[in-house]
Design an enzyme around this catalytic site. Structure first.
Site, PDB file in Angstrom:
ATOM      1  N   ASP A  16      33.496  40.363  38.151  1.00 44.73           N
ATOM      2  CA  ASP A  16      33.339  41.455  37.309  1.00 44.73           C
ATOM      3  C   ASP A  16      33.714  42.818  38.002  1.00 44.73           C
ATOM      4  O   ASP A  16      34.038  42.879  39.132  1.00 44.73           O
ATOM      5  CB  ASP A  16      31.701  41.611  37.148  1.00 44.73           C
ATOM      6  CG  ASP A  16      31.181  42.674  36.271  1.00 44.73           C
ATOM      7  OD1 ASP A  16      31.732  43.050  35.297  1.00 44.73           O
ATOM      8  OD2 ASP A  16      30.402  43.598  36.635  1.00 44.73           O
ATOM      9  N   ASP A  18      32.644  46.692  37.043  1.00 41.11           N
ATOM     10  CA  ASP A  18      31.716  47.806  37.444  1.00 41.11           C
ATOM     11  C   ASP A  18      30.604  47.339  37.801  1.00 41.11           C
ATOM     12  O   ASP A  18      29.590  46.422  37.206  1.00 41.11           O
ATOM     13  CB  ASP A  18      31.294  48.504  35.827  1.00 41.11           C
ATOM     14  CG  ASP A  18      32.513  49.116  35.376  1.00 41.11           C
ATOM     15  OD1 ASP A  18      33.242  49.986  36.087  1.00 41.11           O
ATOM     16  OD2 ASP A  18      32.842  48.719  34.176  1.00 41.11           O
ATOM     17  N   ASP A 172      27.141  41.095  39.207  1.00 42.96           N
ATOM     18  CA  ASP A 172      25.958  41.792  39.468  1.00 42.96           C
ATOM     19  C   ASP A 172      25.004  41.901  38.576  1.00 42.96           C
ATOM     20  O   ASP A 172      24.060  42.387  38.843  1.00 42.96           O
ATOM     21  CB  ASP A 172      26.463  43.359  39.907  1.00 42.96           C
ATOM     22  CG  ASP A 172      26.623  43.981  38.575  1.00 42.96           C
ATOM     23  OD1 ASP A 172      26.233  45.178  38.659  1.00 42.96           O
ATOM     24  OD2 ASP A 172      27.721  43.591  37.757  1.00 42.96           O
TER      25      ASP A 172
END
Length: 203
Positions: A16, A18, A172
């Site tokens: 991922d 961001d 995250d």
């Protein structure tokens, strides 16, 4: 210190962007808050983080529905992107992901799988000096069904020519981890780097 991944024979790393590679979530939230304020729309910080990984257009449409608003999706998205781009000089890499990128670069191919636009992802990775590390970028608009659906991760695996079971995902958010699991991929959870809450006022 490297976060140990689950045991497996990994032939590709899917990241991922961001909050995973780029410590950009606080900047994104600032951009969202400012863009939405122009339309009288609030976006609680807890909701922003809970929706991590969702495409921008989906977030605006959901906020419209929740608040009885008719914000123009494309216009608000452009404004949010404009505000975010102004903040890019403040962006930093997430140490836990950067260690894996530096350790494995040249041994396994990398892809970014993001709910953000290609413009946003490219800008973030360029500022961090990491854009050339990634052979594949799968961003909003490259797939029909966002995380937690596995489509985006499966698309990245296909583009890299690596079977899903040999891909390791770095994420995250809960949505991202669920998408990786649905794709049949093992994952590493990168801790969220969220700003500390302001101190309580003195009694």
């Amino acid at each position: 210190m490297l976060i140990d991944p689950p045991p497996g024979e990994y032939r590709a790393y899917l990241f991922d962007c961001d909050g995973t590679v780029a410590d950009s979530m606080p900047l994104h939230y600032d951009a969202w808050r400012q863009a939405l304020a122009e339309w009288g729309c609030a976006f609680p910080e807890e909701l922003f983080y809970a929706w991590g990984g969702r495409p921008v257009a989906d977030i605006i449409a959901s906020l419209n529905g929740m608040n009885g608003l008719t914000m123009p999706v494309a216009r608000v998205a452009r404004r949010r992107e404009e505000l975010f781009q102004r903040m890019l000089p403040r962006i930093r890499a997430v140490p836990e992901a950067l260690e894996h990128i530096e350790d494995a670069y040249g041994r396994v191919p990398f892809a970014v799988v993001s709910g953000s636009t290609r413009e946003s992802v490219t800008a973030s990775l360029t500022v961090l000096g990491l854009l050339d590390r990634f052979e594949v970028l799968v961003c909003a608009g490259d797939y029909a069904r966002p995380k937690p659906h596995p489509e985006a991760f499966l698309r990245a695996a296909e583009l890299l020519g690596v079977a899903p079971e040999h891909c390791l995902v770095f994420e995250d958010t809960d949505l991202g981890i669920r998408a990786a699991t649905a794709a049949g991929m093992n994952s590493v959870r990168i801790p969220q780097h969220r700003p500390a809450p302001p101190p309580l006022p003195a009694a």
